[in-house]
Design a protein around this motif. Structure first.
Motif, mmCIF file in Angstrom:
data_model
loop_
_atom_site.group_PDB
_atom_site.id
_atom_site.type_symbol
_atom_site.label_atom_id
_atom_site.label_comp_id
_atom_site.label_asym_id
_atom_site.label_seq_id
_atom_site.Cartn_x
_atom_site.Cartn_y
_atom_site.Cartn_z
ATOM 1 N N ALA A 108 63.780 -0.104 101.088
ATOM 2 C CA ALA A 108 63.083 -0.234 102.376
ATOM 3 C C ALA A 108 63.000 1.121 103.073
ATOM 4 O O ALA A 108 61.948 1.500 103.595
ATOM 5 N N VAL A 109 64.095 1.849 103.062
ATOM 6 C CA VAL A 109 64.134 3.163 103.702
ATOM 7 C C VAL A 109 63.187 4.131 102.988
ATOM 8 O O VAL A 109 62.475 4.909 103.637
ATOM 9 N N ALA A 132 60.007 6.012 104.727
ATOM 10 C CA ALA A 132 59.935 7.477 104.761
ATOM 11 C C ALA A 132 58.745 8.030 103.981
ATOM 12 O O ALA A 132 58.438 9.214 104.105
ATOM 13 N N ALA A 133 58.071 7.199 103.222
ATOM 14 C CA ALA A 133 57.015 7.676 102.311
ATOM 15 C C ALA A 133 55.893 8.417 103.023
ATOM 16 O O ALA A 133 55.348 9.375 102.485
ATOM 17 N N ASP A 134 55.539 7.999 104.230
ATOM 18 C CA ASP A 134 54.445 8.670 104.931
ATOM 19 C C ASP A 134 54.959 9.696 105.947
ATOM 20 O O ASP A 134 54.219 10.141 106.819
ATOM 21 N N LEU A 135 56.237 10.066 105.812
ATOM 22 C CA LEU A 135 56.887 11.111 106.618
ATOM 23 C C LEU A 135 56.917 10.808 108.106
ATOM 24 O O LEU A 135 57.120 11.703 108.918
ATOM 25 N N ARG A 161 65.879 10.867 104.110
ATOM 26 C CA ARG A 161 65.338 11.954 104.939
ATOM 27 C C ARG A 161 65.384 13.269 104.180
ATOM 28 O O ARG A 161 64.425 14.041 104.188
ATOM 29 N N ALA A 162 66.472 13.519 103.476
ATOM 30 C CA ALA A 162 66.604 14.763 102.702
ATOM 31 C C ALA A 162 65.576 14.796 101.561
ATOM 32 O O ALA A 162 64.984 15.858 101.305
ATOM 33 N N ARG A 163 65.352 13.677 100.891
ATOM 34 C CA ARG A 163 64.400 13.645 99.769
ATOM 35 C C ARG A 163 62.959 13.842 100.229
ATOM 36 O O ARG A 163 62.132 14.349 99.487
ATOM 37 N N HIS A 164 62.637 13.446 101.437
ATOM 38 C CA HIS A 164 61.258 13.495 101.908
ATOM 39 C C HIS A 164 60.994 14.695 102.823
ATOM 40 O O HIS A 164 59.896 14.808 103.377
ATOM 41 N N MET A 165 61.958 15.595 102.952
ATOM 42 C CA MET A 165 61.803 16.758 103.826
ATOM 43 C C MET A 165 60.818 17.744 103.213
ATOM 44 O O MET A 165 60.998 18.193 102.083
ATOM 45 N N PRO A 166 59.755 18.092 103.947
ATOM 46 C CA PRO A 166 58.796 19.079 103.414
ATOM 47 C C PRO A 166 59.421 20.484 103.432
ATOM 48 O O PRO A 166 60.384 20.734 104.141
#
Length: 136
Positions: free
Chosen positions: A90-91, A95-98, A130-135
């Protein structure tokens, strides 16, 4: 006895999170497909069933009390060792669309309660996403 499989329950969680803001983004849909293709929890799942299962979930969500019904099915279908996985998925979708909106945050709170995920575990899962999706 559950009426859906654990794999279906995990898909229901991801579809519900994706749909909560009334707009399923391309990133969310792509991530759901990738997760189903690659996560060990789906090793026995026929990938061709993804769309029909997602449509089943969407149909339930359209009914009065649909969210409660989906969460009841999910709670009954997921064994304890897959509940953290369900929350993590779910998380990931949120987070997929940032951008995590108020609707997604509220749904994560409801899901945490439904799956009996403690706050420390939830915080760790959320921080990892959050760490995995950080640009860059």
């Amino acid at each position: 006895m559950s009426t859906i499989s654990p794999e279906n329950a995990l898909i229901y969680i991801m579809v519900t999170m994706s749909a909560v803001d009334r707009a399923m983004s391309d990133n969310e849909l792509r991530d759901i497909g990738t997760i189903v293709r690659t996560l060990p929890a789906f090793s026995d799942f026929n990938e061709e069933r993804l769309i029909p299962v997602a449509k089943e979930c969407a149909a339930i969500l359209q009914e009065d009390g649909g969210l409660d019904a989906v969460f009841g099915l999910v709670r009954d279908a997921l064994p304890p060792h897959l509940r953290e996985t369900g929350y993590a998925l779910a998380v990931e979708i949120a987070a997929a669309d940032l951008s995590v909106g108020a609707e997604e945050i509220r749904l994560m709170q409801l899901l945490r309660d439904t799956l009996d995920i403690d706050k420390l575990t939830a915080a760790a899962i959320e921080r990892g996403a959050r760490a995995r999706h950080m640009p860059l």
